[in-house]
Design a protein around this motif. Structure first.
Motif, PDB file in Angstrom:
ATOM      1  N   PHE A  62      16.302  -8.150  23.491  1.00 56.55           N
ATOM      2  CA  PHE A  62      16.802  -7.204  22.498  1.00 56.55           C
ATOM      3  C   PHE A  62      18.067  -7.707  21.803  1.00 56.55           C
ATOM      4  CE2 PHE A  62      18.825  -3.492  20.746  1.00 56.55           C
ATOM      5  CZ  PHE A  62      17.766  -2.758  20.235  1.00 56.55           C
ATOM      6  N   PRO A  63      19.094  -8.174  22.528  1.00 55.80           N
ATOM      7  CA  PRO A  63      20.278  -8.703  21.819  1.00 55.80           C
ATOM      8  C   PRO A  63      19.956  -9.875  20.905  1.00 55.80           C
ATOM      9  CG  PRO A  63      20.763  -8.341  24.133  1.00 55.80           C
ATOM     10  CD  PRO A  63      19.281  -8.200  23.982  1.00 55.80           C
ATOM     11  N   ILE A  64      19.047 -10.751  21.351  1.00 56.77           N
ATOM     12  CA  ILE A  64      18.666 -11.892  20.523  1.00 56.77           C
ATOM     13  C   ILE A  64      17.989 -11.414  19.241  1.00 56.77           C
ATOM     14  CG2 ILE A  64      17.226 -13.967  20.412  1.00 56.77           C
ATOM     15  CD1 ILE A  64      17.569 -14.227  23.447  1.00 56.77           C
ATOM     16  N   ALA A  65      17.047 -10.482  19.396  1.00 58.40           N
ATOM     17  CA  ALA A  65      16.338  -9.960  18.230  1.00 58.40           C
ATOM     18  C   ALA A  65      17.286  -9.225  17.290  1.00 58.40           C
ATOM     19  CB  ALA A  65      15.214  -9.025  18.691  1.00 58.40           C
ATOM     20  N   TYR A  66      18.213  -8.454  17.836  1.00 62.01           N
ATOM     21  CA  TYR A  66      19.164  -7.710  16.993  1.00 62.01           C
ATOM     22  C   TYR A  66      20.064  -8.673  16.232  1.00 62.01           C
ATOM     23  CZ  TYR A  66      22.636  -4.282  15.562  1.00 62.01           C
ATOM     24  OH  TYR A  66      23.479  -3.489  14.810  1.00 62.01           O
ATOM     25  N   TYR A  67      20.501  -9.723  16.896  1.00 62.99           N
ATOM     26  CA  TYR A  67      21.366 -10.708  16.231  1.00 62.99           C
ATOM     27  C   TYR A  67      20.613 -11.405  15.096  1.00 62.99           C
ATOM     28  CZ  TYR A  67      24.741 -14.484  15.657  1.00 62.99           C
ATOM     29  OH  TYR A  67      25.663 -15.363  15.134  1.00 62.99           O
ATOM     30  N   ILE A  68      19.352 -11.760  15.351  1.00 62.99           N
ATOM     31  CA  ILE A  68      18.570 -12.438  14.316  1.00 62.99           C
ATOM     32  C   ILE A  68      18.277 -11.509  13.149  1.00 62.99           C
ATOM     33  CG2 ILE A  68      16.324 -13.494  13.831  1.00 62.99           C
ATOM     34  CD1 ILE A  68      16.322 -14.602  16.660  1.00 62.99           C
ATOM     35  N   ALA A  69      17.922 -10.260  13.457  1.00 68.11           N
ATOM     36  CA  ALA A  69      17.450  -9.334  12.418  1.00 68.11           C
ATOM     37  C   ALA A  69      18.589  -8.723  11.608  1.00 68.11           C
ATOM     38  CB  ALA A  69      16.611  -8.226  13.052  1.00 68.11           C
ATOM     39  N   LYS A  70      19.724  -8.388  12.246  1.00 71.32           N
ATOM     40  CA  LYS A  70      20.735  -7.585  11.566  1.00 71.32           C
ATOM     41  C   LYS A  70      22.059  -8.293  11.310  1.00 71.32           C
ATOM     42  CE  LYS A  70      19.581  -4.315  10.544  1.00 71.32           C
ATOM     43  NZ  LYS A  70      18.639  -4.048   9.415  1.00 71.32           N
ATOM     44  N   ILE A  71      22.313  -9.386  11.975  1.00 71.64           N
ATOM     45  CA  ILE A  71      23.625 -10.038  11.821  1.00 71.64           C
ATOM     46  C   ILE A  71      23.529 -11.329  11.024  1.00 71.64           C
ATOM     47  CG2 ILE A  71      25.557 -11.075  13.086  1.00 71.64           C
ATOM     48  CD1 ILE A  71      25.068  -9.076  15.309  1.00 71.64           C
ATOM     49  N   THR A  72      22.537 -12.147  11.307  1.00 70.29           N
ATOM     50  CA  THR A  72      22.415 -13.417  10.595  1.00 70.29           C
ATOM     51  C   THR A  72      21.723 -13.227   9.260  1.00 70.29           C
ATOM     52  OG1 THR A  72      20.322 -13.894  11.716  1.00 70.29           O
ATOM     53  CG2 THR A  72      22.347 -14.720  12.737  1.00 70.29           C
ATOM     54  N   ARG A  73      21.912 -14.174   8.373  1.00 69.30           N
ATOM     55  CA  ARG A  73      21.311 -14.140   7.043  1.00 69.30           C
ATOM     56  C   ARG A  73      20.859 -15.547   6.648  1.00 69.30           C
ATOM     57  NH1 ARG A  73      21.619  -9.617   8.165  1.00 69.30           N
ATOM     58  NH2 ARG A  73      22.426  -7.816   6.989  1.00 69.30           N
ATOM     59  N   GLY A  74      19.910 -15.603   5.744  1.00 67.67           N
ATOM     60  CA  GLY A  74      19.501 -16.865   5.118  1.00 67.67           C
ATOM     61  C   GLY A  74      18.983 -17.904   6.081  1.00 67.67           C
TER      62      GLY A  74
END
Length: 287
Positions: free
Chosen positions: A85-97
């Protein structure tokens, strides 16, 4: 004419799926059940009964292994969710491009090789003369070689590593559809990170959570290779018992009963999980 052609096209597109379901899922399971209720009374002589199921319940080794497999599969699913879940949240909502694409690709890279190769990689890391044991000796943490293989912890590590991608992908897909303005509004209204996660993010991600848990649980429960290699020949995993009945003892009747019991277990736990999460299977898989 146009309507008839549309219907014909729809049926032609649907035919491969129906053929796949009937030939590879429905008929084999019907055959599995019929074999499981066949009791051998002589040479090529069989009677219909539930003796094979009675053997399972009368032998403690069988039902204890059954319960152990279910418990460890549930534990694997929980650990995979906690890590994924933390990995998915970081990929989906925090990182860009490009960063987002790169991180997602890094999650996919280990699955470019077969499960057998990945499992052997863990054996190289965890064995007595492996990388981890040598590193701990080199740093002075331990005095001699330590065997990290052939225990429940090694099995759990292998199962989580094998299935974590199937938790991350549905979570990333679901979290990607969450509007960032909802999270910003939560902070503007004085919400804490914990309350926003509880009231906004997790409810929105629930279909992805349930979907990922179902897939991971099914993969863990039916896994054969990882528990046998990382747990050793004496590892108690129910698929190992099924393999033994079919391949080693040629007892297809008892092996079929074990397989049908495993199917019943997985279906029951998925049903209970859907009821507890208040999700429907169609909604979960649709998201």
């Amino acid at each position: 004419m146009g309507t008839d052609k549309s219907k014909l096209g729809f049926y032609l597109l649907l035919a491969p799926l129906l053929l796949w379901l009937v030939m590879l899922i429905i008929l084999p399971h019907i055959g599995l059940f019929l074999v499981s209720v066949s009791e051998k009374v002589g040479v090529r002589e069989y009677e219909t009964g539930f003796g094979n199921y009675a053997v399972f319940f009368n032998e403690p080794l069988y039902w204890r292994t059954f319960a152990r497999t279910a418990f460890m599969s549930i534990a694997t699913t929980f650990l995979t969710l906690v890590l994924g879940f933390p990995i998915a949240y970081y990929i989906a909502k925090i990182t860009r491009g490009r960063t987002k694409t790169t991180l997602f690709l890094m999650c996919l890279i280990p699955f470019w090789v077969s499960e057998l190769v990945r499992t052997f990689g863990w054996m190289i890391l965890l064995r007595e003369t492996g990388v981890l044991s040598n590193f701990l000796q080199y740093t002075g943490v331990i005095d001699g070689p330590v065997e990290f293989l052939y225990n429940d912890a090694a099995i759990m590590v292998g199962l989580v590593y094998t299935s974590i991608l199937f938790m991350i992908v549905p979570l990333v897909t679901t979290l990607d559809s969450l509007d960032d303005s909802l999270i910003e509004a939560g902070y503007d209204l004085g919400g804490s990170g914990y309350s926003i996660m509880r009231e906004i993010v997790i409810p929105h991600a629930m279909p992805g959570i349930v979907s990922g848990c179902i897939v991971v649980f099914m993969l863990s429960l039916g896994n054969y290779l990882t528990p046998i290699l990382l747990g050793g020949k004496d590892s108690l995993w129910f698929t190992g018992l099924i393999y033994t009945q079919f391949i080693t003892r040629f007892n297809w009747e008892l092996g079929s009963a074990f397989g049908f019991l495993l199917l019943a277990l997985s279906s029951t736990i998925v049903f209970v999980g859907l009821k507890l999460s208040r999700q429907s299977l169609s909604n979960t898989m649709g998201r």
